[in-house]
Write a protein that holds these residues in place. Structure first.
Motif, PDB file in Angstrom:
ATOM      1  N   ASP A 141       2.509  -4.062  -8.236  1.00 41.35           N
ATOM      2  CA  ASP A 141       3.886  -4.175  -8.192  1.00 41.35           C
ATOM      3  C   ASP A 141       4.432  -2.914  -7.861  1.00 41.35           C
ATOM      4  O   ASP A 141       5.663  -2.957  -7.122  1.00 41.35           O
ATOM      5  N   LYS A 142       3.733  -2.083  -8.323  1.00 38.56           N
ATOM      6  CA  LYS A 142       4.423  -0.479  -8.035  1.00 38.56           C
ATOM      7  C   LYS A 142       4.255  -0.359  -6.353  1.00 38.56           C
ATOM      8  O   LYS A 142       5.239   0.241  -5.656  1.00 38.56           O
TER       9      LYS A 142
ATOM     10  N   ALA B 269       6.724  -0.442  -1.097  1.00 48.21           N
ATOM     11  CA  ALA B 269       7.055  -0.806   0.426  1.00 48.21           C
ATOM     12  C   ALA B 269       8.386  -1.197   0.604  1.00 48.21           C
ATOM     13  O   ALA B 269       8.918  -1.314   1.831  1.00 48.21           O
ATOM     14  N   GLN B 270       9.314  -1.995  -0.355  1.00 51.15           N
ATOM     15  CA  GLN B 270      10.450  -2.511  -0.363  1.00 51.15           C
ATOM     16  C   GLN B 270      11.394  -1.251   0.055  1.00 51.15           C
ATOM     17  O   GLN B 270      12.482  -1.584   0.775  1.00 51.15           O
ATOM     18  N   GLN B 271      11.193  -0.132  -0.465  1.00 54.81           N
ATOM     19  CA  GLN B 271      12.001   1.175  -0.388  1.00 54.81           C
ATOM     20  C   GLN B 271      11.836   1.710   1.095  1.00 54.81           C
ATOM     21  O   GLN B 271      12.557   2.503   1.467  1.00 54.81           O
TER      22      GLN B 271
ATOM     23  N   VAL C 107       5.369  -5.255   2.838  1.00 51.17           N
ATOM     24  CA  VAL C 107       5.249  -6.296   1.580  1.00 51.17           C
ATOM     25  C   VAL C 107       4.162  -7.121   1.801  1.00 51.17           C
ATOM     26  O   VAL C 107       3.365  -7.317   0.807  1.00 51.17           O
ATOM     27  N   GLY C 108       4.242  -7.849   2.855  1.00 53.97           N
ATOM     28  CA  GLY C 108       3.312  -8.851   3.079  1.00 53.97           C
ATOM     29  C   GLY C 108       1.744  -8.327   2.998  1.00 53.97           C
ATOM     30  O   GLY C 108       0.671  -9.052   2.466  1.00 53.97           O
TER      31      GLY C 108
ATOM     32  N   GLN D 120      -3.351  -7.604   0.133  1.00 52.54           N
ATOM     33  CA  GLN D 120      -4.121  -6.749  -0.456  1.00 52.54           C
ATOM     34  C   GLN D 120      -4.430  -7.147  -2.006  1.00 52.54           C
ATOM     35  O   GLN D 120      -5.610  -7.077  -2.482  1.00 52.54           O
ATOM     36  N   GLU D 121      -3.536  -7.440  -2.454  1.00 51.89           N
ATOM     37  CA  GLU D 121      -3.374  -7.765  -4.054  1.00 51.89           C
ATOM     38  C   GLU D 121      -4.249  -8.898  -4.225  1.00 51.89           C
ATOM     39  O   GLU D 121      -5.008  -9.310  -5.207  1.00 51.89           O
ATOM     40  N   ALA D 122      -3.984 -10.029  -3.412  1.00 55.04           N
ATOM     41  CA  ALA D 122      -4.853 -11.327  -3.477  1.00 55.04           C
ATOM     42  C   ALA D 122      -6.214 -11.171  -3.519  1.00 55.04           C
ATOM     43  O   ALA D 122      -7.088 -11.454  -3.940  1.00 55.04           O
ATOM     44  N   LYS D 123      -6.621 -10.219  -2.259  1.00 55.53           N
ATOM     45  CA  LYS D 123      -7.898  -9.736  -1.914  1.00 55.53           C
ATOM     46  C   LYS D 123      -8.584  -9.420  -3.243  1.00 55.53           C
ATOM     47  O   LYS D 123      -9.625  -9.833  -3.482  1.00 55.53           O
ATOM     48  N   GLN D 124      -7.803  -8.194  -3.934  1.00 57.07           N
ATOM     49  CA  GLN D 124      -8.734  -7.399  -5.028  1.00 57.07           C
ATOM     50  C   GLN D 124      -8.650  -8.150  -6.151  1.00 57.07           C
ATOM     51  O   GLN D 124      -9.802  -8.262  -7.041  1.00 57.07           O
ATOM     52  N   ILE D 125      -7.699  -9.154  -6.386  1.00 55.10           N
ATOM     53  CA  ILE D 125      -7.958 -10.092  -7.622  1.00 55.10           C
ATOM     54  C   ILE D 125      -8.817 -10.966  -7.302  1.00 55.10           C
ATOM     55  O   ILE D 125      -9.643 -11.273  -8.443  1.00 55.10           O
TER      56      ILE D 125
END
Length: 530
Positions: free
Chosen positions: A429-430, A435-437, A443-444, A449-454
């Motif tokens: 989330d951080k 990335a948005q800033q 962001v994609g 990467q988040e999905a891969k790690q989970i």
């Protein structure tokens, strides 16, 4: 030993419709008359008394006397038949197919539930009489559903053909079935009694209806059970006006179709009505009546009738008309001073489709009560459950869920990675915020990467669990073996096992234990230790 209980609602073995009915959801109230509680029977008694002709009682008593004329009645059953002439007498009824040697255990549970409820009602309303009734489904023609029973792990089957109503079927070929049963029974006093019971019922009676009456009377006659065969010309005569209406107006199709439309928004429909909910029956024939080309035709035959011809046939031979699943409940309530029907979840599901048709015919709709469900366990099985630290709730669980749950419990390692996954989510989330800033095109990539790690954590979780299952394999295997003993084929014991398996080990005390422990108005499985 485990001391918890399993409610029907939490057992996982009942449909959403039945669970909501047991929970008395307000949206279902319009589909039944009164919910089963002792206090609600007072209004049910008053309504049925005002809506049941005395003349029907006379016909009913005479029909029962004729049906029992070649049988030895117990004093309790004889008295109950006589009491049915009294306007202060009412019935509680269950129905069941003519399963070979009673079929699965739940047949017994139905009848015990009926008898026990009559006893409870008598204590609550001593000014009235309450008669337990077993309605034999003699007009059914689904022979393949009833021509076998399971003894221990053996399926004992009656091989023959049948096309007409099963109650009229001769008992040809059952001596061979007895030979197979005898071989499996072995020696001993209880085995000899079971063999004798089968032989007397099926080899010394001519039809399946008579055999079933003898057998059920032997098991429950002492408790005053009355056994009723609806395949009876005098009882069908009472039904003539309702059959006539079915033939000419087809109201049941209209009413039940409308009810189904309302129910199917939330629930699965159990049965669908026909335009005409009647069969034409003879000894070797039970086929649907259909209205086609301005004629009433018997399906799959050359028989056809004009309206006048079929109404004349109805007046002269009402026994040739057999109600289907939609009309059979109406027939029952027309000829019986009945207060309550006790059945399984599937039965109550289709009864809940029928109230509007009862109202259209001005017949009181009975209270609907879910029959008792039972899990039988030996002392040895209870001790195993205790040693394995198993509750009944756990034993009722899906086998894979139970296996995983106990593997996690036995492990000395925390195999729940929820904390790690939540921490990982917070970190990503951080990263997403960063990335948005900076550059939103990242962001994609961050989400991927988040999905891969989970996914990686979940895979590790599964691998660790698999490893722990290997470590505790012996204990987990004992759990599965116990569950398979109590839930054959991962289903309810009562839907497969036959009473003879338990009678062989525990003789008559088995039935007495059922009467001692079953409470019809309870909404949970009864666990009985044998």
């Amino acid at each position: 030993m485990p001391t918890d209980f399993v409610s029907y609602q939490k057992s996982g073995y009942f449909s959403k419709l039945i669970v909501d009915y047991l929970d008395q959801k307000p949206e279902l109230k319009k589909f039944y008359n009164r919910f089963p509680s002792l206090e609600n029977f007072k209004a049910q008694i008053d309504e049925k008394r005002n809506n049941f002709p005395l003349s029907n009682r006379t016909v009913l008593v005479e029909a029962l006397k004729l049906q029992y004329q070649n049988f030895v009645l117990t004093e309790a059953t004889s008295q109950n038949i006589s009491k049915l002439s009294d306007p202060q007498t009412f019935t509680v009824t269950t129905g069941h197919q003519l399963n070979l040697f009673t079929g699965p255990l739940y047949f017994l549970y139905k009848i015990v539930s009926v008898i026990k409820l009559c006893q409870d009602l008598k204590q609550t309303y001593p000014e009235h009489h309450f008669v337990p009734v077993y309605w034999m489904a003699t007009e059914d023609h689904d022979f393949e559903e009833i021509n076998y029973f399971h003894f221990k792990n053996v399926k004992i089957k009656w091989d023959r053909t049948s096309q007409g109503p099963v109650g009229r079927l001769t008992n040809e070929g059952l001596s061979e079935v007895l030979d197979v049963f005898t071989e499996e029974l072995g020696l001993g006093e209880n085995a000899a009694h079971l063999r004798s019971l089968f032989e007397e019922a099926y080899l010394n009676h001519n039809t399946l209806a008579d055999a079933t009456r003898y057998l059920v009377n032997e098991l429950f006659g002492a408790k005053g059970l009355v056994i009723l065969d609806g395949d009876d010309v005098s009882l069908k005569k009472i039904m003539i006006p309702y059959i006539q209406k079915e033939l000419t107006e087809q109201k049941s199709f209209q009413k039940v179709t409308a009810t189904n439309a309302a129910l199917e928004k939330e629930y699965t429909i159990q049965v669908n009505p026909r335009e005409i909910n009647l069969f034409y029956i003879e000894d070797n024939l039970r086929e649907r009546l259909i209205f086609e080309d301005q004629q009433y035709k018997v399906n799959h035959t050359d028989l056809a009738f004009s309206e006048k011809e079929i109404l004349d046939l109805l007046e002269q031979n009402p026994e040739k008309f057999s109600p289907n699943v939609i009309l059979r409940p109406l027939y029952q309530e027309v000829i019986l001073p009945n207060l309550c029907y006790i059945g399984g979840g599937g039965e109550l599901a289709y009864w809940l489709q029928l109230r509007s048709n009862f109202e259209a015919n001005q017949i009181t709709f009975p209270i609907l009560l879910l029959r008792n469900s039972v899990l039988l366990a030996t002392d040895k099985q209870v001790q195993k459950a205790d040693k394995l630290n198993l509750s009944w709730q756990e034993l009722f669980r899906n086998q894979q869920e139970l296996y995983n749950k106990k593997a996690i419990e036995f492990s000395q390692i925390n195999l729940d990675f929820s904390t790690q996954k939540e921490f990982l989510k917070q970190q990503f989330d951080k990263l997403t915020a960063i990335a948005q800033q900076t550059d939103k095109s990242f962001v994609g990539a961050v989400k991927a990467q988040e999905a891969k790690q989970i996914k990686g954590l979940e895979n590790l979780e599964k691998r660790f669990l698999k490893a722990e299952k290997r470590v505790h394999a012996e204990k987990l295997e004992r759990i599965l073996l116990l569950q398979n003993e109590l839930f054959p084929n991962q289903s309810l014991q009562e839907r497969k096992a036959n009473f003879s398996t338990f009678y062989l080990e525990h003789n008559g005390s088995f039935l007495e234990q059922l009467f001692a422990e079953l409470q019809p108005l309870n909404q949970h499985f009864t666990i009985i230790t044998l």
